[in-house]
Design a protein around this motif. Sequence first.
Motif, mmCIF file in Angstrom:
data_model
loop_
_atom_site.group_PDB
_atom_site.id
_atom_site.type_symbol
_atom_site.label_atom_id
_atom_site.label_comp_id
_atom_site.label_asym_id
_atom_site.label_seq_id
_atom_site.Cartn_x
_atom_site.Cartn_y
_atom_site.Cartn_z
ATOM 1 N N UNK A 129 77.369 -8.180 74.844
ATOM 2 C CA UNK A 129 78.113 -7.029 75.370
ATOM 3 C C UNK A 129 77.247 -6.230 76.330
ATOM 4 N N UNK A 130 76.012 -5.987 75.948
ATOM 5 C CA UNK A 130 75.087 -5.252 76.814
ATOM 6 C C UNK A 130 74.799 -6.040 78.086
ATOM 7 N N UNK A 131 74.631 -7.333 77.952
ATOM 8 C CA UNK A 131 74.323 -8.168 79.116
ATOM 9 C C UNK A 131 75.464 -8.152 80.119
ATOM 10 N N UNK A 132 76.699 -8.307 79.646
ATOM 11 C CA UNK A 132 77.849 -8.292 80.554
ATOM 12 C C UNK A 132 78.025 -6.926 81.207
ATOM 13 N N UNK A 133 77.764 -5.868 80.449
ATOM 14 C CA UNK A 133 77.900 -4.516 81.005
ATOM 15 C C UNK A 133 76.888 -4.277 82.121
ATOM 16 N N UNK A 134 75.642 -4.663 81.885
ATOM 17 C CA UNK A 134 74.601 -4.482 82.903
ATOM 18 C C UNK A 134 74.907 -5.332 84.128
ATOM 19 N N UNK A 135 75.345 -6.559 83.917
ATOM 20 C CA UNK A 135 75.690 -7.422 85.041
ATOM 21 C C UNK A 135 76.795 -6.808 85.884
ATOM 22 N N UNK A 136 77.797 -6.274 85.247
ATOM 23 C CA UNK A 136 78.895 -5.651 85.992
ATOM 24 C C UNK A 136 78.411 -4.462 86.800
ATOM 25 N N UNK A 137 77.567 -3.644 86.201
ATOM 26 C CA UNK A 137 77.063 -2.451 86.890
ATOM 27 C C UNK A 137 76.209 -2.806 88.099
ATOM 28 N N UNK A 138 75.400 -3.865 87.992
ATOM 29 C CA UNK A 138 74.531 -4.223 89.121
ATOM 30 C C UNK A 138 75.273 -5.052 90.164
ATOM 31 N N UNK A 139 76.446 -5.619 89.812
ATOM 32 C CA UNK A 139 77.241 -6.358 90.790
ATOM 33 C C UNK A 139 78.088 -5.437 91.664
ATOM 34 N N UNK A 140 78.518 -4.307 91.124
ATOM 35 C CA UNK A 140 79.479 -3.447 91.813
ATOM 36 C C UNK A 140 79.011 -3.008 93.202
ATOM 37 N N UNK A 141 77.758 -2.571 93.398
ATOM 38 C CA UNK A 141 77.362 -2.106 94.735
ATOM 39 C C UNK A 141 77.547 -3.139 95.837
ATOM 40 N N UNK A 142 77.517 -4.428 95.503
ATOM 41 C CA UNK A 142 77.666 -5.448 96.535
ATOM 42 C C UNK A 142 79.026 -5.366 97.214
ATOM 43 N N UNK A 143 80.030 -4.890 96.505
ATOM 44 C CA UNK A 143 81.385 -4.858 97.045
ATOM 45 C C UNK A 143 81.661 -3.583 97.843
ATOM 46 N N UNK A 144 80.679 -2.711 97.954
ATOM 47 C CA UNK A 144 80.819 -1.522 98.796
ATOM 48 C C UNK A 144 80.367 -1.859 100.206
ATOM 49 N N UNK A 145 81.079 -1.374 101.189
ATOM 50 C CA UNK A 145 80.698 -1.618 102.575
ATOM 51 C C UNK A 145 79.462 -0.797 102.931
ATOM 52 N N UNK A 146 78.788 -1.223 104.011
ATOM 53 C CA UNK A 146 77.610 -0.483 104.449
ATOM 54 C C UNK A 146 77.971 0.925 104.916
ATOM 55 N N UNK A 147 79.204 1.114 105.345
ATOM 56 C CA UNK A 147 79.647 2.466 105.730
ATOM 57 C C UNK A 147 79.615 3.401 104.532
ATOM 58 N N UNK A 148 80.082 2.913 103.375
ATOM 59 C CA UNK A 148 80.057 3.734 102.161
ATOM 60 C C UNK A 148 78.622 3.964 101.711
ATOM 61 N N UNK A 149 77.790 2.923 101.787
ATOM 62 C CA UNK A 149 76.385 3.063 101.384
ATOM 63 C C UNK A 149 75.685 4.094 102.262
ATOM 64 N N UNK A 150 75.914 4.018 103.584
ATOM 65 C CA UNK A 150 75.306 4.998 104.488
ATOM 66 C C UNK A 150 75.830 6.396 104.217
ATOM 67 N N UNK A 151 77.109 6.526 103.901
ATOM 68 C CA UNK A 151 77.676 7.849 103.594
ATOM 69 C C UNK A 151 77.058 8.432 102.333
ATOM 70 N N UNK A 152 76.867 7.586 101.317
ATOM 71 C CA UNK A 152 76.212 8.063 100.100
ATOM 72 C C UNK A 152 74.781 8.497 100.381
#
Length: 325
Positions: A129-152
């Motif tokens: 459960x912990x492994x899947x949760x961490x994997x999901x959290x570290x995968x999510x940023x990849x699906x954000x565009x560079x525009x959103x990353x630059x805005x953050x």
Amino acid sequence: MAAPVVEAETSGRAASRPPARERKNAKFSVHFAHYKWLYLLLLPGVLYFAVFRYGPMYGVSIAFKDYVPFLGVNGSRWVGTQHFEDFFSNPDFPRLLGNTLILAFLNLGIAFPLTIVLALLLNEVRLSVLKRTVQTLVYIPHFLSWTIVASLSFLLFALDIGPMFQFLNNVMGTNIDFLSDPAWFRPLIVLQEIWKNTGWGTIIFLAALSTVDQDQYEAAIIDGAGRFRRVWHITLPGIRSTIIVMLILAIGQMLNTGFEQIYLMTNALNRDVADVFDTYVYFVGITQGAYSYSTAVGLFKSLVGLVLIFGTNWLAKRFNQSGLF
């Protein structure tokens, strides 16, 4: 009399046997009929590369021409290697090459090893459960565009009001504008790359880790090997071929630092350290209309990447490692 009869029968069978090309075509027809649905699934990928990868190569010829849009590619006159000579003699060339290589080596030396380290850490987590949760959290940023990353980044490091701006300046006792200071441009780019793509890059390494023989771990535990010893002597050698292949691909992309990320983080104050080949091609080719010159710059970058891939693959084979091809 038996020999002539046997010879006649042999020659008769040879004459009746279909030619090699016909046999090959018949064999391919049977193979294609058996796997026709797999070939159908392959068709979209083939069309994509044919239309968007190989088709545009026709336009590369304008790097050797004085391209005029009204005359077209065929109507423009040939100038040979003049654009390449102009680029290499341009005072901007050393600066562009230096900025590109520095960012490439920072990403290769920091972001790439962190991908392996993160995969090793995730592989050691036994609670599913912990492994899947961490994997999901570290995968999510990849699906954000560079525009959103630059805005953050702008929100976090905004002058006077950004939380990271206030925190870092309070810790260091300074008043640095991180978004405009040239000294902080490269660290911000590397941090963005790590946050966005490190988790996604662990997918291939986690797949490779799943193929490592578990009996070796059990034998190492019986022999008294600790966790670090097991990782160093079993895990890393087990995924060495995957690491080498990914390293070859990463080196081949060294000069491709990414246009969108750099462009969004560039401003008038940090342009001296922010200009790379990708942004230079945009500014010169699109905003100034120097299509032939910018194509020559892009072709030079692609050729260097090709040489790096073949060179790294040759070195891997030279040291008895499995290469990319």
